[in-house]
Design an enzyme around this catalytic site. Structure first.
Site, PDB file in Angstrom:
ATOM      1  N   ARG A 118     -32.756  -3.467 -13.955  1.00  0.00           N
ATOM      2  CA  ARG A 118     -33.999  -2.960 -13.360  1.00  0.00           C
ATOM      3  C   ARG A 118     -34.332  -3.621 -12.018  1.00  0.00           C
ATOM      4  O   ARG A 118     -35.474  -3.615 -11.591  1.00  0.00           O
ATOM      5  CB  ARG A 118     -35.177  -3.112 -14.338  1.00  0.00           C
ATOM      6  CG  ARG A 118     -34.992  -2.318 -15.627  1.00  0.00           C
ATOM      7  CD  ARG A 118     -36.231  -2.397 -16.506  1.00  0.00           C
ATOM      8  NE  ARG A 118     -36.060  -1.569 -17.699  1.00  0.00           N
ATOM      9  CZ  ARG A 118     -35.522  -1.991 -18.833  1.00  0.00           C
ATOM     10  NH1 ARG A 118     -35.099  -3.244 -18.923  1.00  0.00           N
ATOM     11  NH2 ARG A 118     -35.418  -1.185 -19.873  1.00  0.00           N
ATOM     12  N   LYS A 140     -34.661   2.446   1.225  1.00  0.00           N
ATOM     13  CA  LYS A 140     -34.269   3.708   0.597  1.00  0.00           C
ATOM     14  C   LYS A 140     -32.804   3.605   0.170  1.00  0.00           C
ATOM     15  O   LYS A 140     -31.932   3.345   0.986  1.00  0.00           O
ATOM     16  CB  LYS A 140     -34.469   4.877   1.559  1.00  0.00           C
ATOM     17  CG  LYS A 140     -35.922   5.267   1.753  1.00  0.00           C
ATOM     18  CD  LYS A 140     -36.103   6.301   2.842  1.00  0.00           C
ATOM     19  CE  LYS A 140     -35.584   7.647   2.441  1.00  0.00           C
ATOM     20  NZ  LYS A 140     -35.944   8.695   3.435  1.00  0.00           N
ATOM     21  N   GLU A 182     -29.446   8.429  15.745  1.00  0.00           N
ATOM     22  CA  GLU A 182     -30.613   7.856  15.072  1.00  0.00           C
ATOM     23  C   GLU A 182     -31.419   6.982  16.031  1.00  0.00           C
ATOM     24  O   GLU A 182     -32.638   6.884  15.907  1.00  0.00           O
ATOM     25  CB  GLU A 182     -30.182   7.053  13.849  1.00  0.00           C
ATOM     26  CG  GLU A 182     -29.739   7.893  12.665  1.00  0.00           C
ATOM     27  CD  GLU A 182     -30.905   8.564  11.941  1.00  0.00           C
ATOM     28  OE1 GLU A 182     -32.064   8.203  12.204  1.00  0.00           O
ATOM     29  OE2 GLU A 182     -30.643   9.454  11.114  1.00  0.00           O
ATOM     30  N   LYS A 229     -38.497   1.426  12.940  1.00  0.00           N
ATOM     31  CA  LYS A 229     -38.443   1.691  11.500  1.00  0.00           C
ATOM     32  C   LYS A 229     -39.247   0.652  10.724  1.00  0.00           C
ATOM     33  O   LYS A 229     -39.937   0.989   9.757  1.00  0.00           O
ATOM     34  CB  LYS A 229     -37.000   1.721  11.012  1.00  0.00           C
ATOM     35  CG  LYS A 229     -36.891   2.170   9.563  1.00  0.00           C
ATOM     36  CD  LYS A 229     -35.499   2.587   9.192  1.00  0.00           C
ATOM     37  CE  LYS A 229     -35.483   3.198   7.788  1.00  0.00           C
ATOM     38  NZ  LYS A 229     -34.147   3.661   7.376  1.00  0.00           N
ATOM     39  N   GLU A 239     -42.722   6.772   1.527  1.00  0.00           N
ATOM     40  CA  GLU A 239     -42.688   8.077   2.181  1.00  0.00           C
ATOM     41  C   GLU A 239     -43.804   8.995   1.690  1.00  0.00           C
ATOM     42  O   GLU A 239     -43.605  10.180   1.426  1.00  0.00           O
ATOM     43  CB  GLU A 239     -41.322   8.742   1.937  1.00  0.00           C
ATOM     44  CG  GLU A 239     -40.937   9.748   3.003  1.00  0.00           C
ATOM     45  CD  GLU A 239     -39.500  10.224   2.852  1.00  0.00           C
ATOM     46  OE1 GLU A 239     -39.116  10.614   1.735  1.00  0.00           O
ATOM     47  OE2 GLU A 239     -38.769  10.170   3.844  1.00  0.00           O
ATOM     48  N   ARG A 243     -44.136   7.715   6.784  1.00  0.00           N
ATOM     49  CA  ARG A 243     -42.696   7.514   6.845  1.00  0.00           C
ATOM     50  C   ARG A 243     -41.930   8.811   7.080  1.00  0.00           C
ATOM     51  O   ARG A 243     -40.763   8.793   7.490  1.00  0.00           O
ATOM     52  CB  ARG A 243     -42.215   6.826   5.566  1.00  0.00           C
ATOM     53  CG  ARG A 243     -40.748   6.403   5.627  1.00  0.00           C
ATOM     54  CD  ARG A 243     -40.405   5.413   4.549  1.00  0.00           C
ATOM     55  NE  ARG A 243     -38.989   5.118   4.547  1.00  0.00           N
ATOM     56  CZ  ARG A 243     -38.431   4.080   3.945  1.00  0.00           C
ATOM     57  NH1 ARG A 243     -39.195   3.225   3.301  1.00  0.00           N
ATOM     58  NH2 ARG A 243     -37.133   3.881   3.975  1.00  0.00           N
ATOM     59  N   ASN A 247     -37.892  11.202   9.513  1.00  0.00           N
ATOM     60  CA  ASN A 247     -37.012  12.333   9.198  1.00  0.00           C
ATOM     61  C   ASN A 247     -36.942  13.350  10.331  1.00  0.00           C
ATOM     62  O   ASN A 247     -36.480  14.482  10.125  1.00  0.00           O
ATOM     63  CB  ASN A 247     -37.494  13.025   7.916  1.00  0.00           C
ATOM     64  CG  ASN A 247     -37.212  12.199   6.684  1.00  0.00           C
ATOM     65  OD1 ASN A 247     -36.136  11.648   6.530  1.00  0.00           O
ATOM     66  ND2 ASN A 247     -38.197  12.083   5.817  1.00  0.00           N
ATOM     67  N   HIS A 250     -34.068  15.753  10.609  1.00  0.00           N
ATOM     68  CA  HIS A 250     -33.271  15.626   9.394  1.00  0.00           C
ATOM     69  C   HIS A 250     -33.321  16.851   8.479  1.00  0.00           C
ATOM     70  O   HIS A 250     -32.378  17.079   7.721  1.00  0.00           O
ATOM     71  CB  HIS A 250     -33.695  14.381   8.620  1.00  0.00           C
ATOM     72  CG  HIS A 250     -33.136  13.117   9.187  1.00  0.00           C
ATOM     73  ND1 HIS A 250     -33.394  12.711  10.480  1.00  0.00           N
ATOM     74  CD2 HIS A 250     -32.320  12.172   8.659  1.00  0.00           C
ATOM     75  CE1 HIS A 250     -32.761  11.567  10.702  1.00  0.00           C
ATOM     76  NE2 HIS A 250     -32.104  11.234   9.625  1.00  0.00           N
ATOM     77  N   HIS A 254     -29.777  17.728   7.647  1.00  0.00           N
ATOM     78  CA  HIS A 254     -29.249  17.643   6.286  1.00  0.00           C
ATOM     79  C   HIS A 254     -28.737  18.988   5.806  1.00  0.00           C
ATOM     80  O   HIS A 254     -27.760  19.060   5.044  1.00  0.00           O
ATOM     81  CB  HIS A 254     -30.332  17.131   5.338  1.00  0.00           C
ATOM     82  CG  HIS A 254     -30.518  15.650   5.372  1.00  0.00           C
ATOM     83  ND1 HIS A 254     -31.614  15.016   4.833  1.00  0.00           N
ATOM     84  CD2 HIS A 254     -29.741  14.651   5.874  1.00  0.00           C
ATOM     85  CE1 HIS A 254     -31.511  13.716   5.006  1.00  0.00           C
ATOM     86  NE2 HIS A 254     -30.379  13.471   5.640  1.00  0.00           N
ATOM     87  N   HIS A 266     -23.194  12.432  10.070  1.00  0.00           N
ATOM     88  CA  HIS A 266     -24.643  12.498   9.935  1.00  0.00           C
ATOM     89  C   HIS A 266     -25.322  12.565  11.303  1.00  0.00           C
ATOM     90  O   HIS A 266     -26.224  13.384  11.522  1.00  0.00           O
ATOM     91  CB  HIS A 266     -25.140  11.264   9.164  1.00  0.00           C
ATOM     92  CG  HIS A 266     -26.621  11.176   9.065  1.00  0.00           C
ATOM     93  ND1 HIS A 266     -27.377  12.004   8.263  1.00  0.00           N
ATOM     94  CD2 HIS A 266     -27.513  10.352   9.688  1.00  0.00           C
ATOM     95  CE1 HIS A 266     -28.660  11.693   8.389  1.00  0.00           C
ATOM     96  NE2 HIS A 266     -28.771  10.706   9.236  1.00  0.00           N
TER      97      HIS A 266
END
Length: 362
Positions: A118, A140, A182, A229, A239, A243, A247, A250, A254, A266
């Site tokens: 965990r 993330k 990016e 960031k 997010e 946040r 993106n 993206h 994506h 990417h």
């Protein structure tokens, strides 16, 4: 010399950007850690062995887990392999996972650390521009499924991130340029100085060889993008609102990756995605012509694509509806209302989306 960016989130950590950082990364491992799992891809075997030697010298037990390169390593099967290695090596909650590699490896290592017992500590050692400025920072983590990218994951902040710029000297120019997409994104959403630096040094940044002067420019660009960031993550780890600006480009990017079965880099997909978002913003009356043109000029100067083939709209729409920002059947996009002023556009008229697609169709 090195630069340090402090991420002041709920679990603060430092991101160090500099050269010759491997030994420092080992020296800074938690004292309670007696075992360290090094997750790495095959091309980084020599670097992983050097890290193993340093960990052994520190009195700890290193364990290596070699995983498939790039997106092939971000699967449930590979994660299960890493869990098996951890179990057979008797890893406890005070031990550490280290991610040594590009964004896929750091995503995987973070996810493995988040899910073992965990949650155990993860230290990231990104080796590409993309991983340094994006994947390794912000907590993330995730793996891919046949249904899409990063659909399984968790938020698990690293204990530390070490961006050793020496790794970029041998990084292929195409990979370096893809990672710079990016960085450009950070310039458009928050730090205009990034755009100016790239406009001044685009030829050197995209050249086959990386000289010391260009490495110094890269250090500033990487540090600035990480700061962008870090500022966002500190305010919104999970997010929920702010946040989402990270993106930018993206949603469409994506969709390209998914449609192309992840055969596009990417950064290349996000490059086209940013132009799509800029065109959408212009059509929605939010962004001026000069700013849209600036997207194409900067990205093209680095050798990044700004168009995508024109017969995939149905497939792209389907893929975009899988995007994490979608709410129910409503598509949501991050667009610009000016340089450094990202906003959300919810449920745009389908005709605007199709017109924006036509504008980026090659």
């Amino acid at each position: 010399m090195s630069a340090v960016v402090e991420v002041t989130s709920a679990a603060p950590y430092s991101v160090t950007v500099g050269t010759d950082l491997l030994e420092s990364a080992v020296d800074a491992l938690p004292e309670a850690a007696s075992r360290v799992l090094i997750v790495h891809s095959a091309p980084l075997r020599i670097r992983a062995d050097a890290l193993r030697v340093l960990i052994e010298a520190s009195g700890r037990t290193p364990v290596l887990a070699e995983v498939p390169d790039a997106e092939a390593g971000k699967t449930a099967e590979v994660a299960a392999f890493c869990w098996q290695v951890l179990g057979k090596s008797d890893f406890t909650r005070t031990d550490v996972v280290m991610g040594l590699g590009g964004g896929a490896v750091t995503d995987l290592a973070g996810f493995v650390a988040a899910t073992w017992l965990r949650g155990v500590a993860v230290v990231q050692l990104p080796t590409t521009v993309l991983a340094m400025v994006d994947a390794a920072v912000g907590g993330k983590t995730g793996i891919n499924t046949t249904e899409g990218k990063n659909l399984v994951g968790s938020f698990h902040e690293p204990a530390a991130v070490w961006c050793d710029l020496d790794m970029l000297r041998t990084l292929p120019a195409n990979d370096r340029v893809a990672g710079l997409a990016e960085v450009v994104k950070g310039g458009f959403i928050a730090d205009a100085r990034i755009l100016e630096l790239i406009e001044e040094h685009a030829a050197a940044l995209s050249a086959a060889d990386l000289d010391d002067a260009t490495l110094a420019v890269l250090e500033e660009l990487i540090t600035r993008k990480i700061q962008v960031k870090a500022d966002v993550v500190a305010a919104d780890l999970k997010e929920s609102h702010l946040r989402e600006i990270l993106n930018y480009g993206h949603t469409f990017g994506h969709a390209i990756e998914y449609t192309e079965r992840y055969q596009w880099r990417h950064g290349a997909a996000v490059s086209v995605g940013m132009v799509f978002a800029a065109e959408l913003a212009r059509l929605a009356g939010r962004l001026d012509d000069a700013s849209v043109d600036r997207h194409r000029e900067i990205l093209t100067s680095l050798g990044l694509p700004v168009t995508y083939q024109g017969n995939r709209w149905d497939a792209l729409q389907t893929a975009m509806r899988r995007d994490k920002k979608t709410r129910g059947d409503m598509l949501r996009f991050v667009i610009l209302a000016g340089i450094g002023n990202p906003v959300r556009l919810e449920g745009p008229d389908p005709s605007l989306l199709l017109s924006a697609y036509d504008a980026v169709s090659g």
